[in-house]
Design a protein around this motif. Structure first.
Motif, short mmCIF file in Angstrom:
data_model
loop_
_atom_site.label_atom_id
_atom_site.label_comp_id
_atom_site.label_asym_id
_atom_site.label_seq_id
_atom_site.Cartn_x
_atom_site.Cartn_y
_atom_site.Cartn_z
N HIS A 1 17.52 76.52 -16.49
CA HIS A 1 17.97 75.57 -16.17
C HIS A 1 19.42 75.27 -16.86
O HIS A 1 19.90 75.58 -17.60
CB HIS A 1 16.93 74.72 -16.28
N HIS B 1 22.00 73.94 -18.89
CA HIS B 1 21.98 73.64 -20.28
C HIS B 1 22.40 72.54 -20.66
O HIS B 1 24.33 71.77 -19.62
CB HIS B 1 22.74 74.56 -20.55
N GLU C 1 15.01 78.85 -7.25
CA GLU C 1 14.44 77.68 -8.12
C GLU C 1 15.40 77.06 -8.58
O GLU C 1 15.94 76.15 -9.30
CB GLU C 1 12.98 78.55 -8.94
N TYR C 2 16.36 78.01 -10.09
CA TYR C 2 17.77 77.93 -10.60
C TYR C 2 18.84 77.51 -10.39
O TYR C 2 19.58 76.12 -10.53
CB TYR C 2 17.45 79.30 -11.61
N ALA D 1 17.18 73.97 -8.75
CA ALA D 1 18.06 72.98 -9.88
C ALA D 1 19.19 72.62 -10.59
O ALA D 1 19.72 71.56 -10.77
CB ALA D 1 17.08 73.50 -11.16
N ILE D 2 20.23 73.30 -10.16
CA ILE D 2 21.99 73.83 -11.01
C ILE D 2 22.26 72.31 -10.38
O ILE D 2 22.37 71.72 -9.92
CB ILE D 2 22.40 74.61 -10.73
N GLY E 1 20.81 68.86 -10.07
CA GLY E 1 21.42 68.43 -11.23
C GLY E 1 22.44 67.82 -11.37
O GLY E 1 22.89 66.54 -12.19
N GLY F 1 17.91 70.93 -21.85
CA GLY F 1 17.94 71.13 -20.24
C GLY F 1 17.93 70.21 -19.42
O GLY F 1 17.91 68.87 -20.23
N ILE G 1 17.55 68.71 -16.84
CA ILE G 1 16.61 68.15 -16.40
C ILE G 1 15.24 67.68 -16.88
O ILE G 1 14.85 66.18 -16.78
CB ILE G 1 16.05 69.76 -15.40
N GLN G 2 14.93 67.67 -18.64
CA GLN G 2 14.44 67.67 -19.93
C GLN G 2 14.78 66.43 -19.67
O GLN G 2 13.82 65.44 -19.60
CB GLN G 2 14.47 68.09 -20.52
#
Length: 468
Positions: free
Chosen positions: A14, A16, A52-53, A56-57, A60, A246, A248-249
């Motif tokens: 994910h 950073h 999936e990464y 997610a990038i 984000g 991350g 996303i967190q």
């Protein structure tokens, strides 16, 4: 000259939070200079790169409001180009095949350690080798300059000199035909017409190698700007022990993108004493040369403060939409309606994250509140019973359950009992919420509505009497 910059993450995990900061710096530099911000996905690691990464990038970056100006470049679709250029370097005598085994490479390293030469990389054994064992896999190595110095005139770090004798012949093409980072990055940056490479200073040591590859290929060398990394509050490298790392967190914990954006920009960059910037202001004032060459320190307290500020600036309707998933995550049957918006209004000045709304205001949605033991013992007792009963009777007679009517009931109850507001407000608050912290008591009652208020006060009376 049109300014062209890029952000080039690897989809092996994910995004950073530090990488998100790099993306922001590139985006702001492009927008400030009327240039282009491009995106490249460096997905040549077949085992670790995952779709999936990548998704997610991209998600984000969009969440942060970072838009890119051309189609996304995927390195995995350009493997033939890298191979062709690597072979051309071999033909031109600027690279060579190497068939050294892992065991041989380890022996070279051990020998260098024993001799104390200081150069622990590849010894150059295959530089002039013309024949290789047919059963051995081969890589292609770049013939690095081994005399003189390579100079990096960095926009942030200033002039940095690298002794070429410390640079070994790096692999540019692996035996499986995939390129290494330093090689593919140079080719792509050239073909994408990148004018400025802005990245973390953990890449500074890669730069002399890349400059040598630029020269070998006859490519113009772009400007480099290596910004310092973020340190934890204890001045060590930012890691999970300092909190989430991350991007996303932070979204999942209820931080707003505006707060994250503003916070990350301000780590290492400033414009006077101003703390809070709109994106328009950041675009207007941002200059990469204003970035400090010293590491910035993560300040969680400031991030929380910033997020609270942006929550207070967000329109109620939008804030309710953003907070709704956090209520659902806690299992509360919330929906986007006037009731939720009233709850959001009650807590907007108190909430530091979107998660705080559901964490603090769940009692609006439960059928029966659970009393905190200490609060129950202190406030729901024989001493508070008379005032609760008086207030309950007055509330039951109200035709309109609004702020003015409820305040009048309190005023009359205080007059009849001779108590002060805080002596009756806290028992009422515990009866309605189960705890001692909530928005203003009258605002709370208006939002809860007649049915819930009367039911909860009635229950509290029965609990005190021992009937429940």
């Amino acid at each position: 000259m049109e300014v062209r910059v890029r952000f080039a993450p690897s989809p092996t995990g994910h995004l950073h939070i530090g990488s998100a900061r790099t993306a922001i710096f590139n985006w702001l530099f492009a927008r400030h200079n009327g240039g282009k911000f491009l995106l490249r996905i460096e997905d040549t690691d077949r085992e670790r790169s995952k779709q999936e990464y990548t998704d997610a990038i991209l998600d984000g970056l969009k969440w942060l409001g970072l838009d890119w100006d051309e189609d996304v470049i995927y390195q995995s679709k350009r493997l033939d180009i890298y191979r062709e250029i690597a072979e051309k370097l071999v033909q031109d005598g600027k690279a060579y095949y190497c068939s050294c085994t892992p065991e041989e490479l380890e022996q070279m390293r051990e020998k260098a350690l024993k001799e104390g030469t200081g150069k622990l990389g590849y010894s150059g054994r295959c530089r002039n080798r013309t024949e290789h064992p047919p059963d051995r896999p081969k890589v292609i190595r770049f013939k690095s300059e081994n005399t003189g110095v390579t100079i990096v005139d960095d926009m942030i770090q200033g002039r940095v000199k690298f002794d070429n004798s410390e640079l070994d012949d790096l692999i540019i093409l692996r035996s499986d035909g995939t390129p290494t980072y330093n090689f593919s990055a140079v080719i792509d940056d050239h073909e994408m017409r990148i004018t400025h490479i802005i990245r973390g200073n953990d890449h500074l040591n890669n730069t002399p190698r890349q400059i040598q590859i630029y020269k070998a290929l006859g490519y113009p060398i772009p400007e480099f700007a290596h910004h310092p990394l973020i340190l934890g509050e204890d001045r060590s490298k930012l890691s999970k022990r300092h909190g989430a790392t991350g991007l996303i967190q932070y979204r999942e914990e209820g931080y707003l993108p505006e707060a994250i954006f503003n916070f990350l920009v301000r780590i290492g960059w400033s414009h006077g004493d101003q703390e809070i910037f709109s994106k328009e202001e950041m675009i207007k004032h941002f200059d990469i040369k204003d970035l400090s060459p010293s590491p910035g320190v993560w300040n969680q307290e400031k991030l929380v403060w910033l997020n609270g500020y942006y929550i207070r600036q967000t329109p109620l309707d939008e804030l309710a939409e953003l907070a709704l998933p956090f209520f659902h995550k806690k299992g509360y049957p919330a929906k986007k309606d006037d009731y939720l918006i009233s709850i959001i209004k009650d807590y907007q000045v108190r909430a530091k994250t979107l998660a705080d709304f559901a964490e603090s205001a769940g009692y609006y949605y439960v059928e029966e509140v659970v009393y905190e033991p200490e609060a129950k013992a202190k406030f729901l007792n024989k001493d508070s019973l008379p005032s609760l009963e008086v207030l309950l009777k007055k509330l039951e007679t109200l035709e309109r359950f609004d702020k003015e009517s409820i305040e009048k009931c309190f005023s009359e109850a205080l007059s009849e009992t001779g108590l002060k507001m805080k002596q009756i407000a806290q028992p009422v608050r515990v009866a309605l919420t189960g705890g001692t912290i909530s928005p203003g008591i009258v605002e709370l009652m208006v939002t809860l509505g007649r049915e819930k208020v009367l039911k909860r006060l009635g229950r509290a009376v029965q609990v005190i009497k021992g009937n429940e």
